[in-house]
Design a protein around this motif. Structure first.
Motif, mmCIF file in Angstrom:
data_model
loop_
_atom_site.group_PDB
_atom_site.id
_atom_site.type_symbol
_atom_site.label_atom_id
_atom_site.label_comp_id
_atom_site.label_asym_id
_atom_site.label_seq_id
_atom_site.Cartn_x
_atom_site.Cartn_y
_atom_site.Cartn_z
ATOM 1 N N ILE A 86 33.978 64.156 -31.129
ATOM 2 C CA ILE A 86 34.404 64.934 -32.286
ATOM 3 C C ILE A 86 35.021 63.972 -33.296
ATOM 4 C CG2 ILE A 86 35.952 66.742 -33.106
ATOM 5 C CD1 ILE A 86 35.767 67.950 -30.269
ATOM 6 N N ASP A 87 34.398 63.884 -34.459
ATOM 7 C CA ASP A 87 34.839 62.934 -35.481
ATOM 8 C C ASP A 87 36.007 63.534 -36.261
ATOM 9 O OD1 ASP A 87 35.167 61.070 -37.443
ATOM 10 O OD2 ASP A 87 33.074 61.024 -38.076
ATOM 11 N N ILE A 88 37.166 62.881 -36.187
ATOM 12 C CA ILE A 88 38.339 63.376 -36.913
ATOM 13 C C ILE A 88 38.804 62.393 -37.981
ATOM 14 C CG2 ILE A 88 39.099 64.777 -34.946
ATOM 15 C CD1 ILE A 88 41.271 62.612 -34.441
ATOM 16 N N THR A 89 37.919 61.486 -38.388
ATOM 17 C CA THR A 89 38.350 60.405 -39.289
ATOM 18 C C THR A 89 38.438 60.822 -40.750
ATOM 19 O OG1 THR A 89 36.065 59.622 -39.489
ATOM 20 C CG2 THR A 89 37.434 58.618 -37.778
ATOM 21 N N ALA A 90 37.908 61.992 -41.119
ATOM 22 C CA ALA A 90 37.993 62.431 -42.514
ATOM 23 C C ALA A 90 39.454 62.555 -42.923
ATOM 24 C CB ALA A 90 37.270 63.770 -42.688
ATOM 25 N N GLY A 91 39.807 61.950 -44.033
ATOM 26 C CA GLY A 91 41.181 62.001 -44.512
ATOM 27 C C GLY A 91 42.098 60.973 -43.883
ATOM 28 N N MET A 92 41.579 60.190 -42.963
ATOM 29 C CA MET A 92 42.392 59.169 -42.296
ATOM 30 C C MET A 92 42.351 57.901 -43.150
ATOM 31 S SD MET A 92 42.134 58.244 -38.236
ATOM 32 C CE MET A 92 42.186 59.960 -37.738
ATOM 33 N N ASP A 93 43.038 57.970 -44.316
ATOM 34 C CA ASP A 93 42.873 56.919 -45.313
ATOM 35 C C ASP A 93 43.974 55.871 -45.294
ATOM 36 O OD1 ASP A 93 44.823 58.610 -46.198
ATOM 37 O OD2 ASP A 93 43.838 59.143 -48.077
ATOM 38 N N ASP A 94 44.983 56.038 -44.434
ATOM 39 C CA ASP A 94 45.945 54.972 -44.239
ATOM 40 C C ASP A 94 46.534 55.115 -42.841
ATOM 41 O OD1 ASP A 94 47.868 56.965 -44.289
ATOM 42 O OD2 ASP A 94 48.871 56.246 -46.099
ATOM 43 N N PHE A 95 47.386 54.163 -42.460
ATOM 44 C CA PHE A 95 47.882 54.157 -41.085
ATOM 45 C C PHE A 95 48.933 55.238 -40.835
ATOM 46 C CE2 PHE A 95 45.734 50.117 -41.085
ATOM 47 C CZ PHE A 95 45.279 50.008 -39.782
ATOM 48 N N LYS A 119 51.930 50.501 -45.939
ATOM 49 C CA LYS A 119 53.218 50.679 -46.623
ATOM 50 C C LYS A 119 53.870 52.004 -46.257
ATOM 51 C CE LYS A 119 55.489 50.582 -51.131
ATOM 52 N NZ LYS A 119 55.329 50.381 -52.592
ATOM 53 N N ARG A 120 53.121 53.097 -46.294
ATOM 54 C CA ARG A 120 53.702 54.417 -46.015
ATOM 55 C C ARG A 120 54.201 54.502 -44.582
ATOM 56 N NH1 ARG A 120 50.634 60.270 -46.915
ATOM 57 N NH2 ARG A 120 52.424 61.585 -46.321
ATOM 58 N N LEU A 121 53.423 53.987 -43.648
ATOM 59 C CA LEU A 121 53.838 54.006 -42.240
ATOM 60 C C LEU A 121 55.123 53.217 -42.037
ATOM 61 C CD1 LEU A 121 53.245 54.465 -39.145
ATOM 62 C CD2 LEU A 121 52.033 52.261 -39.246
ATOM 63 N N LEU A 122 55.189 52.029 -42.616
ATOM 64 C CA LEU A 122 56.308 51.130 -42.342
ATOM 65 C C LEU A 122 57.563 51.486 -43.115
ATOM 66 C CD1 LEU A 122 54.435 47.703 -42.088
ATOM 67 C CD2 LEU A 122 55.040 49.326 -40.270
ATOM 68 N N GLN A 123 57.460 52.465 -44.034
ATOM 69 C CA GLN A 123 58.669 52.952 -44.698
ATOM 70 C C GLN A 123 59.667 53.477 -43.678
ATOM 71 O OE1 GLN A 123 59.447 52.698 -47.791
ATOM 72 N NE2 GLN A 123 57.634 52.712 -49.094
ATOM 73 N N ARG A 124 59.158 53.869 -42.501
ATOM 74 C CA ARG A 124 60.013 54.451 -41.478
ATOM 75 C C ARG A 124 60.450 53.428 -40.432
ATOM 76 N NH1 ARG A 124 59.822 59.872 -41.502
ATOM 77 N NH2 ARG A 124 60.268 60.013 -39.271
ATOM 78 N N GLY A 160 62.596 50.171 -38.909
ATOM 79 C CA GLY A 160 63.999 49.829 -39.004
ATOM 80 C C GLY A 160 64.235 48.440 -39.574
ATOM 81 N N GLY A 161 65.414 48.249 -40.138
ATOM 82 C CA GLY A 161 65.853 46.931 -40.566
ATOM 83 C C GLY A 161 65.420 46.505 -41.940
ATOM 84 N N VAL A 162 64.694 47.369 -42.666
ATOM 85 C CA VAL A 162 64.121 46.964 -43.949
ATOM 86 C C VAL A 162 64.805 47.706 -45.083
ATOM 87 C CG1 VAL A 162 62.010 46.828 -45.314
ATOM 88 C CG2 VAL A 162 61.909 46.503 -42.847
ATOM 89 N N GLU A 163 65.208 46.972 -46.103
ATOM 90 C CA GLU A 163 65.788 47.607 -47.282
ATOM 91 C C GLU A 163 64.720 48.049 -48.273
ATOM 92 O OE1 GLU A 163 68.783 45.316 -49.188
ATOM 93 O OE2 GLU A 163 70.227 45.551 -47.548
ATOM 94 N N ARG A 164 63.628 47.298 -48.336
ATOM 95 C CA ARG A 164 62.606 47.581 -49.343
ATOM 96 C C ARG A 164 61.256 47.144 -48.810
ATOM 97 N NH1 ARG A 164 61.050 45.004 -54.678
ATOM 98 N NH2 ARG A 164 62.015 43.119 -53.836
ATOM 99 N N ILE A 165 60.214 47.917 -49.117
ATOM 100 C CA ILE A 165 58.845 47.562 -48.718
ATOM 101 C C ILE A 165 57.975 47.516 -49.961
ATOM 102 C CG2 ILE A 165 56.803 48.271 -47.433
ATOM 103 C CD1 ILE A 165 58.502 49.410 -45.309
ATOM 104 N N ILE A 166 57.232 46.430 -50.105
ATOM 105 C CA ILE A 166 56.301 46.265 -51.221
ATOM 106 C C ILE A 166 54.952 45.847 -50.659
ATOM 107 C CG2 ILE A 166 58.107 45.658 -52.880
ATOM 108 C CD1 ILE A 166 57.339 42.724 -52.487
ATOM 109 N N THR A 167 53.925 45.967 -51.466
ATOM 110 C CA THR A 167 52.597 45.526 -51.040
ATOM 111 C C THR A 167 52.420 44.048 -51.372
ATOM 112 O OG1 THR A 167 51.510 46.064 -53.137
ATOM 113 C CG2 THR A 167 51.703 47.835 -51.492
#
Length: 512
Positions: free
Chosen positions: A422-431, A301-306, A308-315
């Motif tokens: 090098i593991d950088i996945t900590a905090g990578m909790d959404d797209f 949801k957070r990624l796709l807020q940006r 184009g073409g969408v008025e509203r995003i819901i889960t």
């Protein structure tokens, strides 16, 4: 039952049953049981019929009663095992079927049913043994040849599987499952035109079988035959094997007609990667005047807020509110009449949040090197093709030999990691977080997962490792993708050969 004897009634019922006249057979079985409630043969066959009609537990109960009355009949136990399997009880089915073949080792049908139960438990080697026993007893047992081929396919013995399935078709040209199984094997071995022919033969035998239409769809699409392939792909909703669940709407589905001024709900239907790939169609729908609400996975949801073409995003769990039309996301290519040449493609159609990109830049600056490369080597284990699309980290070890490259691990989940990563996945909790991290890399190397689509949608360089028989969207015989201009494809030249594409990647990395 006064006019004819119980025996005559049974013969009549069995005749109806074998001819597929299930209602007539059921009526007579019920009359027999009304006159003689403990008639074991009537209980047995009524149980078989109930299972055939989708009443699994009723079938189990009826045949269980028959066995209690006549415990020494191996045929009862053979059918009991198959009915248990149909009722979703494969472990109990194996017990019943092993008892059946113990009682009568020459009962070919019981061996075949045992193989079916073992297939369900993914005990493929034992399934092969069971089917071979059935074939040794009855060499012309077409179903057993077909099932043997299916088991061999699961073991990766595709050439032998094709031989077995072709034998079953030679014996029974009308055996629907054989044509479908043959198509699957031919597709995995790269014989796509022949696979499509096999599926067409299956469809000719049973035009309404949705899974065969779906299999034909992906076989056509991977060959770039989008017009027919996308039409066939619409059968996916009617194939329970695909595991899709269409939401219920009182409003009609958009069918490609003018949507100007209409409130259209477009909803995600499959994996994360599918959603990322096909949101590219939303601006096209918006250009035609639609007012779009996108319903997607929470992690996107957070990624796709940006986007184009969408008025509203819901889960997916949120109510869409008032709407005029709805459309599943992966139907948009069909309604826009997409061909390979008209795929909506641009250098990037998603962007990462600048603030997150800056945060990740600060976090990653300690790993600065001439080339910073992200690495993802496995998809979701539950994916039906994961064993073919994922690689082991050990197979990627040769990448270490390339000088002046820092490899950063973007692989999430409970997986083994090694000290050269090098593991950088900590905090990578959404797209949105993953997108910001990728934006700071020079290159992503990945197998066929959602992260590949994300990097491509961001316009970042991404090198994709593909199995010999790829997902349909990657097409065939090309090292680029019409979906993502920034992507390069590194394909297996033969089934299971990851060494060759990994060696090519090492050569290309060395040139960078």
């Amino acid at each position: 039952m006064s006019r004819i004897s119980i025996q005559q009634a049974m013969q009549l019922a069995v005749g109806h049953h074998q001819a597929g006249r299930l209602r007539d057979a059921e009526m007579i079985y019920r009359q027999i049981l009304a006159a003689q409630p403990n008639h074991p043969d009537a209980l047995h066959l009524m149980g078989v019929l109930a299972s055939q009609c989708g009443q699994g537990q009723v079938g189990v109960d009826l045949i269980g009663r028959a066995i209690s009355l006549n415990p020494n009949d191996a045929h009862y136990r053979s059918n009991f095992g198959q009915v248990l399997l149909n009722a979703g009880k494969p472990n109990e089915a194996v017990v019943a079927l092993r008892k059946a073949v113990e009682m009568d080792p020459n009962l070919a049908g019981a061996w075949n049913n045992l193989g079916n139960a073992l297939i369900e438990l993914r005990q493929f080697s034992q399934a092969v043994d069971a089917y071979m026993r059935a074939i040794n007893i009855v060499p012309d047992f077409a179903e057993a040849h077909s099932n043997l081929g299916n088991a061999l396919k699961e073991l990766g013995q595709l050439d032998q599987a094709i031989v077995s399935i072709r034998k079953s078709i030679e014996l029974r040209p009308d055996l629907l499952a054989s044509h479908n199984n043959l198509g699957m094997c031919l597709r995995q071995t790269g014989q796509y035109a022949e696979a499509a022919e096999a599926y067409r033969k299956a469809i000719a035998l049973k035009p309404g079988l949705a899974i065969t239409h779906y299999n034909l769809a992906v076989t056509l699409l991977v060959q770039g035959q989008f017009e027919e392939g996308l039409a066939e792909y619409e059968w996916r909703w009617q194939a329970p094997q695909i595991g899709l669940s269409r939401p219920a709407f009182s409003q009609p589905q958009w069918d490609g007609a003018d949507p100007a001024g209409k409130r259209v709900l477009v909803y995600a239907e499959q994996g994360f990667g599918d959603t990322i790939q096909f949101v590219r169609y939303l601006p096209l729908l918006a250009e035609r005047g639609a007012k779009i609400t996108l319903q997607c996975q929470p992690q996107l949801k957070r990624l796709l807020q940006r986007s184009g073409g969408v008025e509203r995003i819901i889960t997916l769990k949120e109510e869409p509110g008032e709407l005029d039309l709805h459309c599943p996301l992966l139907s948009l290519p069909y309604f826009f009449k997409t061909t390979v040449e008209t795929i909506p493609s641009c250098d990037s159609y998603l962007t990462a949040e600048p603030e997150l990109v800056s945060q990740w830049s600060t976090r990653l600056e300690q790993y600065s090197s001439p080339l910073e490369v992200g690495l993802v080597w496995a998809g979701r284990p539950e994916h039906q093709n994961d064993r073919n699309r994922s690689v082991s980290l050990d197979e990627l070890q040769p990448l270490r030999q390339v000088a002046d490259v820092t490899f950063l691990c973007l692989q999430t989940g409970d997986v083994n990691r090694q000290d050269w990563l090098i593991d950088i996945t900590a905090g990578m909790d959404d797209f949105a977080q993953t997108a910001a991290a990728i934006q700071n890399l020079d290159l992503l190397i990945t197998v066929d997962t959602a992260v590949a689509h994300l990097a491509g949608a961001l316009g970042k360089p991404v090198w994709l490792l593909l199995p010999f028989s790829p997902d349909w969207r990657w097409l065939l015989n090309r090292d680029d993708s019409p979906w993502y201009p920034s992507m390069r494809l590194f394909r297996q030249p033969r089934i299971g050969d990851w060494e060759t594409p990994i060696r090519r990647i090492i050569e290309e990395l060395s040139r960078l």
